[in-house]
Design a protein around this motif. Structure first.
Motif, PDB file in Angstrom:
ATOM      1  N   MET A 176      -0.454   5.124 -75.859  1.00 10.63           N
ATOM      2  CA  MET A 176      -0.550   6.581 -75.793  1.00 10.63           C
ATOM      3  C   MET A 176      -1.171   7.021 -74.480  1.00 10.63           C
ATOM      4  O   MET A 176      -0.655   7.905 -73.787  1.00 10.63           O
ATOM      5  CB  MET A 176      -1.408   7.059 -76.960  1.00 10.63           C
TER       6      MET A 176
ATOM      7  N   VAL B  73      -4.893  13.742 -87.524  1.00  8.43           N
ATOM      8  CA  VAL B  73      -4.275  14.612 -86.524  1.00  8.43           C
ATOM      9  C   VAL B  73      -5.319  15.202 -85.591  1.00  8.43           C
ATOM     10  O   VAL B  73      -5.120  15.262 -84.368  1.00  8.43           O
ATOM     11  CB  VAL B  73      -3.480  15.728 -87.225  1.00  8.43           C
ATOM     12  N   GLN B  74      -6.463  15.615 -86.146  1.00 14.54           N
ATOM     13  CA  GLN B  74      -7.472  16.229 -85.285  1.00 14.54           C
ATOM     14  C   GLN B  74      -8.099  15.233 -84.347  1.00 14.54           C
ATOM     15  O   GLN B  74      -8.379  15.552 -83.183  1.00 14.54           O
ATOM     16  CB  GLN B  74      -8.558  16.896 -86.137  1.00 14.54           C
TER      17      GLN B  74
ATOM     18  N   LEU C  14      -6.544  12.638 -83.165  1.00 17.51           N
ATOM     19  CA  LEU C  14      -5.494  12.414 -82.179  1.00 17.51           C
ATOM     20  C   LEU C  14      -5.447  13.538 -81.166  1.00 17.51           C
ATOM     21  O   LEU C  14      -5.354  13.310 -79.947  1.00 17.51           O
ATOM     22  CB  LEU C  14      -4.151  12.319 -82.907  1.00 17.51           C
ATOM     23  N   VAL C  15      -5.529  14.781 -81.642  1.00 14.73           N
ATOM     24  CA  VAL C  15      -5.399  15.922 -80.731  1.00 14.73           C
ATOM     25  C   VAL C  15      -6.574  15.993 -79.778  1.00 14.73           C
ATOM     26  O   VAL C  15      -6.407  16.262 -78.582  1.00 14.73           O
ATOM     27  CB  VAL C  15      -5.272  17.214 -81.555  1.00 14.73           C
TER      28      VAL C  15
ATOM     29  N   LEU D 149      -5.918  13.253 -77.217  1.00 10.48           N
ATOM     30  CA  LEU D 149      -4.819  13.562 -76.313  1.00 10.48           C
ATOM     31  C   LEU D 149      -5.195  14.666 -75.342  1.00 10.48           C
ATOM     32  O   LEU D 149      -4.888  14.599 -74.145  1.00 10.48           O
ATOM     33  CB  LEU D 149      -3.583  13.980 -77.106  1.00 10.48           C
ATOM     34  N   LEU D 150      -5.874  15.691 -75.836  1.00  9.39           N
ATOM     35  CA  LEU D 150      -6.255  16.786 -74.942  1.00  9.39           C
ATOM     36  C   LEU D 150      -7.258  16.325 -73.907  1.00  9.39           C
ATOM     37  O   LEU D 150      -7.192  16.731 -72.739  1.00  9.39           O
ATOM     38  CB  LEU D 150      -6.814  17.953 -75.763  1.00  9.39           C
TER      39      LEU D 150
ATOM     40  N   VAL E 121      -5.296  14.614 -71.320  1.00  9.60           N
ATOM     41  CA  VAL E 121      -4.559  15.558 -70.473  1.00  9.60           C
ATOM     42  C   VAL E 121      -5.500  16.232 -69.479  1.00  9.60           C
ATOM     43  O   VAL E 121      -5.152  16.425 -68.313  1.00  9.60           O
ATOM     44  CB  VAL E 121      -3.843  16.594 -71.361  1.00  9.60           C
TER      45      VAL E 121
END
Lengths: 256, 85
Positions: free
Chosen positions: A79, A235-236, A238-239, A242-243, A246
């Motif tokens: 990822m 999901v949270q 992961l987010v 990921l953020l 980024v």
């Protein structure tokens, strides 16, 4: 159900709320105040112990524990390197991967009987977001230099119009740099707190159903909520991860 | 019957805050529907890229969802602080 002195939303009792009333007042008060960091350290110790046991004898053909740990690390590697590129990804994989595993285990701790999600308090998620903020700014300043980083905040102005808009860009970017970690913290906190409240309210309803019988049992009405909690915790985490990746990717200098 | 005083501030907040939250939820649901639709179409067009598309869709959905969560936090804070739930 335990409810604190001020009128509050119902929450599931955890080890501290069960044990503290029986301890001397000062120790009980100390435990209540430091509830979240105590649980966070416990979770860190538990997860660290599990991984240390799994990584004890690294074999070429992995056993079960080692295979699980390797799956997690390889998944994170895929990822992160997908977003940052191969070599940069490997450099930032430790921080971001730890973030993911830490947040995921803290989120899922809310489902374990006796534990509580430390991420259901804005203080814990705010601390995590602060770590990400400091790390991203430090990365930007270290990789681009202070002058280069200020130029990046001004939007890398080139030519007349670039420099005309530079002050506005700088202002907007600075606000953005502050607001993005705040949104990270608020998103994670809001989701996990909502899950906690959902669980608490449904468990309270379930115990109220059989309250007339004065038996210490209740109907497990919170069963349909548990898959929701599992999915959203994952999901949270992961987010958040990921953020953060980024944000790091934005601040790194371009190749070539 | 004793005098029952009406706290109009509480009446106003109690009637508008849930509607506000429902409005935020409606807007977010509409946005999420569009995002997931686009992701499904892209996945149908190119099934090999399904994993990447799914990842991007998840990220976009969480960002949209966050706005509803902000509204939820505001309403809960109002409830605990002002309305004393």
């Amino acid at each position: 159900m335990t409810e604190t002195a001020t009128p509050h939303l119902p929450e599931i009792p955890n080890l501290i709320t069960l044990v503290a009333p029986h301890l001397p007042h000062r120790i009980g008060h100390f435990l209540h105040t430091w509830e979240d960091p105590i649980f966070a350290f416990t979770i860190v110790a538990g997860v660290g112990l599990l991984v240390a046991i799994a990584a004890r004898k690294l074999a070429l053909v992995p056993g079960r524990g080692q295979a699980l740990a390797e799956t997690v690390v390889e998944g994170m590697d895929q990822m992160i390197c997908g977003i940052l590129g191969k070599e940069e990804g490997r450099r930032y994989l430790p921080f971001v991967g730890t973030l993911f595993v830490f947040i995921l285990s803290m989120n899922l701790a809310g489902l374990v009987p006796g534990l509580k999600s430390p991420t259901s308090k804005i203080t814990m998620t705010g601390a995590l977001a602060f770590c990400v903020f400091c790390y991203v700014q430090w990365t930007g300043i270290r990789r681009r230099g202070i002058g280069g980083y200020l130029l990046h905040l001004m939007g890398e102005p080139q030519g007349l119009f670039g420099w005309l808009f530079a002050p506005i860009m700088f202002f907007v970017e600075v606000i953005g740099a502050v607001v993005k970690p705040v949104s990270l913290a608020a998103r994670l906190f809001g989701n996990i707190m909502a899950e906690d409240i959902l669980l608490g309210v449904f468990v309270m309803l379930g115990t109220l159903f059989l309250a007339w019988s004065h038996l210490p049992v209740g109907i497990p009405l919170h069963l349909p909520i548990i898959p929701l909690v599992l999915i959203f915790s994952l999901v949270q985490a992961l987010v958040f991860t990921l953020l953060s990746t980024v944000y790091i990717a934005i601040v790194l200098p371009h190749e070539g | 019957m004793e005098q029952a005083t009406v706290d109009w501030a509480k009446v106003a907040l109690s009637s508008t805050l849930p509607l506000t939250l429902a409005l935020a939820a409606m807007a977010s649901a509409s946005g999420l529907g569009k995002a997931v639709t686009a992701a499904m179409e892209a996945m149908g067009r190119q099934p090999e890229a399904a994993a990447k598309i799914q990842l991007a869709m998840l990220l976009g959905c969480a960002l949209i969802e966050a706005l509803t969560i902000y509204a939820l936090i505001t309403v809960i804070l109002f409830g605990i602080g002002f309305l004393k739930v």
